[in-house]
Design a protein around this motif. Structure first.
Motif, PDB file in Angstrom:
ATOM      1  N   THR A 186       0.814  -1.218   0.000  1.00 18.74           N
ATOM      2  CA  THR A 186       0.000   0.000   0.000  1.00 18.74           C
ATOM      3  C   THR A 186       0.847   1.268   0.000  1.00 18.74           C
ATOM      4  N   ILE A 187       0.429   2.220  -0.842  1.00 24.92           N
ATOM      5  CA  ILE A 187       1.027   3.553  -0.900  1.00 24.92           C
ATOM      6  C   ILE A 187      -0.050   4.567  -0.506  1.00 24.92           C
ATOM      7  N   ASN A 188       0.290   5.518   0.331  1.00 23.05           N
ATOM      8  CA  ASN A 188      -0.648   6.584   0.685  1.00 23.05           C
ATOM      9  C   ASN A 188      -0.773   7.545  -0.498  1.00 23.05           C
ATOM     10  N   ALA A 189      -1.887   7.450  -1.220  1.00 23.35           N
ATOM     11  CA  ALA A 189      -2.076   8.253  -2.431  1.00 23.35           C
ATOM     12  C   ALA A 189      -2.668   9.624  -2.153  1.00 23.35           C
ATOM     13  N   GLU A 190      -2.837   9.974  -0.880  1.00 20.76           N
ATOM     14  CA  GLU A 190      -3.311  11.311  -0.536  1.00 20.76           C
ATOM     15  C   GLU A 190      -2.145  12.263  -0.272  1.00 20.76           C
ATOM     16  N   GLN A 191      -0.933  11.778  -0.453  1.00 23.30           N
ATOM     17  CA  GLN A 191       0.260  12.612  -0.333  1.00 23.30           C
ATOM     18  C   GLN A 191       0.458  13.433  -1.612  1.00 23.30           C
ATOM     19  N   ALA A 192       1.474  14.280  -1.598  1.00 20.83           N
ATOM     20  CA  ALA A 192       1.857  15.015  -2.807  1.00 20.83           C
ATOM     21  C   ALA A 192       2.233  14.007  -3.898  1.00 20.83           C
ATOM     22  N   PRO A 193       1.884  14.288  -5.166  1.00 26.73           N
ATOM     23  CA  PRO A 193       2.137  13.339  -6.256  1.00 26.73           C
ATOM     24  C   PRO A 193       3.575  12.842  -6.337  1.00 26.73           C
ATOM     25  N   ASP A 194       4.549  13.726  -6.163  1.00 29.32           N
ATOM     26  CA  ASP A 194       5.951  13.308  -6.241  1.00 29.32           C
ATOM     27  C   ASP A 194       6.312  12.328  -5.139  1.00 29.32           C
ATOM     28  N   GLN A 195       5.708  12.501  -3.967  1.00 25.34           N
ATOM     29  CA  GLN A 195       5.979  11.572  -2.863  1.00 25.34           C
ATOM     30  C   GLN A 195       5.357  10.211  -3.136  1.00 25.34           C
ATOM     31  N   VAL A 196       4.184  10.205  -3.752  1.00 27.67           N
ATOM     32  CA  VAL A 196       3.530   8.953  -4.129  1.00 27.67           C
ATOM     33  C   VAL A 196       4.429   8.164  -5.092  1.00 27.67           C
ATOM     34  N   VAL A 197       4.950   8.859  -6.097  1.00 28.00           N
ATOM     35  CA  VAL A 197       5.845   8.214  -7.063  1.00 28.00           C
ATOM     36  C   VAL A 197       7.102   7.696  -6.372  1.00 28.00           C
ATOM     37  N   SER A 198       7.663   8.510  -5.494  1.00 29.31           N
ATOM     38  CA  SER A 198       8.876   8.124  -4.764  1.00 29.31           C
ATOM     39  C   SER A 198       8.643   6.882  -3.913  1.00 29.31           C
ATOM     40  N   ASP A 199       7.496   6.828  -3.247  1.00 22.52           N
ATOM     41  CA  ASP A 199       7.182   5.676  -2.394  1.00 22.52           C
ATOM     42  C   ASP A 199       6.986   4.412  -3.219  1.00 22.52           C
ATOM     43  N   ALA A 200       6.299   4.546  -4.352  1.00 25.57           N
ATOM     44  CA  ALA A 200       6.078   3.393  -5.225  1.00 25.57           C
ATOM     45  C   ALA A 200       7.405   2.879  -5.783  1.00 25.57           C
ATOM     46  N   LEU A 201       8.273   3.794  -6.167  1.00 32.54           N
ATOM     47  CA  LEU A 201       9.591   3.423  -6.680  1.00 32.54           C
ATOM     48  C   LEU A 201      10.381   2.647  -5.631  1.00 32.54           C
ATOM     49  N   ALA A 202      10.340   3.124  -4.407  1.00 33.20           N
ATOM     50  CA  ALA A 202      11.072   2.471  -3.324  1.00 33.20           C
ATOM     51  C   ALA A 202      10.570   1.051  -3.078  1.00 33.20           C
ATOM     52  N   VAL A 203       9.243   0.862  -3.130  1.00 32.26           N
ATOM     53  CA  VAL A 203       8.673  -0.468  -2.919  1.00 32.26           C
ATOM     54  C   VAL A 203       9.136  -1.437  -4.018  1.00 32.26           C
ATOM     55  N   ILE A 204       9.106  -0.975  -5.256  1.00 30.22           N
ATOM     56  CA  ILE A 204       9.480  -1.836  -6.383  1.00 30.22           C
ATOM     57  C   ILE A 204      10.961  -2.197  -6.331  1.00 30.22           C
ATOM     58  N   ILE A 205      11.810  -1.217  -6.062  1.00 28.88           N
ATOM     59  CA  ILE A 205      13.247  -1.483  -5.985  1.00 28.88           C
ATOM     60  C   ILE A 205      13.557  -2.435  -4.835  1.00 28.88           C
ATOM     61  N   SER A 206      12.866  -2.251  -3.721  1.00 25.31           N
ATOM     62  CA  SER A 206      13.065  -3.130  -2.576  1.00 25.31           C
ATOM     63  C   SER A 206      12.665  -4.566  -2.880  1.00 25.31           C
ATOM     64  N   ARG A 207      11.595  -4.753  -3.648  1.00 27.72           N
ATOM     65  CA  ARG A 207      11.122  -6.102  -3.980  1.00 27.72           C
ATOM     66  C   ARG A 207      12.027  -6.773  -5.017  1.00 27.72           C
ATOM     67  N   PHE A 208      12.533  -5.994  -5.967  1.00 25.10           N
ATOM     68  CA  PHE A 208      13.338  -6.575  -7.047  1.00 25.10           C
ATOM     69  C   PHE A 208      14.713  -5.889  -7.131  1.00 25.10           C
ATOM     70  N   PRO A 209      15.528  -6.010  -6.087  1.00 32.09           N
ATOM     71  CA  PRO A 209      16.813  -5.298  -6.065  1.00 32.09           C
ATOM     72  C   PRO A 209      17.789  -5.743  -7.149  1.00 32.09           C
ATOM     73  N   ASN A 210      17.677  -6.978  -7.590  1.00 35.63           N
ATOM     74  CA  ASN A 210      18.593  -7.480  -8.621  1.00 35.63           C
ATOM     75  C   ASN A 210      18.204  -7.044 -10.026  1.00 35.63           C
ATOM     76  N   ILE A 211      16.973  -6.587 -10.174  1.00 32.36           N
ATOM     77  CA  ILE A 211      16.475  -6.148 -11.483  1.00 32.36           C
ATOM     78  C   ILE A 211      16.686  -4.635 -11.658  1.00 32.36           C
ATOM     79  N   PHE A 212      16.308  -3.892 -10.633  1.00 36.46           N
ATOM     80  CA  PHE A 212      16.418  -2.423 -10.705  1.00 36.46           C
ATOM     81  C   PHE A 212      17.666  -1.989  -9.935  1.00 36.46           C
ATOM     82  N   ASN A 213      18.822  -2.388 -10.448  1.00 36.98           N
ATOM     83  CA  ASN A 213      20.076  -2.189  -9.718  1.00 36.98           C
ATOM     84  C   ASN A 213      21.019  -1.166 -10.363  1.00 36.98           C
ATOM     85  N   LYS A 214      20.558  -0.509 -11.418  1.00 35.14           N
ATOM     86  CA  LYS A 214      21.382   0.546 -12.023  1.00 35.14           C
ATOM     87  C   LYS A 214      21.188   1.855 -11.264  1.00 35.14           C
TER      88      LYS A 214
END
Length: 216
Positions: A186-214
């Motif tokens: 879950t991402i809090n989508a009532e935050q500022a749009p840039d923070q929502v994107v930042s949080d989603a990015l962090a979740v994805i990188i955390s789940r797939f660190p070997n894929i998004f490693n550049k």
């Protein structure tokens, strides 16, 4: 099948489509794998035709079970035409909505029953669930207020439903999140749009660190 499948979910007005468009290039910078972005209902020629029927504001007399079956049919074709070929080619599949939307909107919102809608879609997706689902959490009141502001009155058939419908959708999503803690984050989508994107990015990188490693 070696690709990665990530779906993005949320109530109407969650801002996930806008966030996805900002998120995709950020993800692409971090991986050598090709990223494919699609949507539901739709995403392929036949599925897009079904989308027009489902969301047409003139189809107000559509039976709820007919609606659920049309979503499942559109999803099946999208799976065959886009999702599976993407995964088989070792690419990254991002889908704006997938099976959880039907369970929440038709199962909960239309009160058909989440179990019944899940069963219809089990047949359609044949076991192909996302590896990760990002849920953009926004209250029905905030989401609908955003839609009214952004669309200037041009709302589709589901967006025009009463607040009680959207409350049931929200409650059904909450149950899905509770029952699928490993897959749905879950991402809090009532935050500022840039923070929502930042949080989603962090979740994805955390789940797939070997894929998004550049680096950025």
């Amino acid at each position: 099948m070696s690709g990665i499948f990530i779906s993005f979910e949320g109530p109407d007005g969650a801002g996930k489509t806008t966030a996805l468009n900002k998120l995709m290039p950020l993800l692409q910078k971090r991986t050598d794998k090709e990223i494919v972005l699609s949507r539901e209902p739709g995403g392929s020629p036949i599925s897009e035709k079904i989308r027009k029927i489902i969301l047409d504001i003139d189809d107000e007399e559509m039976d709820p079970r007919t609606e659920a079956l049309l979503y499942a049919a559109s999803r099946r074709q999208h799976l065959i035409d886009v999702i599976l070929p993407t995964l088989q080619a070792d690419k990254i599949m991002l889908s704006d909505r997938f099976v959880d939307s039907s369970i929440a909107y038709q199962g909960g919102g239309r009160e058909i029953g989440t179990k019944s809608v899940a069963e219809i879609n089990d047949f359609a997706i044949d076991g192909h669930l996302p590896d990760l689902t990002i849920y953009f959490d926004v209250s029905p009141e905030v989401g609908l207020a955003r839609i009214r502001q952004d669309h200037e009155g041009a709302m589709d058939r589901l967006e025009k439903e009463a607040i009680s419908f959207h409350n049931r959708v929200y409650d059904s999503y909450s149950e899905l999140v509770k029952n699928n803690p490993q897959r749905i984050k879950t991402i809090n989508a009532e935050q500022a749009p840039d923070q929502v994107v930042s949080d989603a990015l962090a979740v994805i990188i955390s789940r797939f660190p070997n894929i998004f490693n550049k680096g950025e």
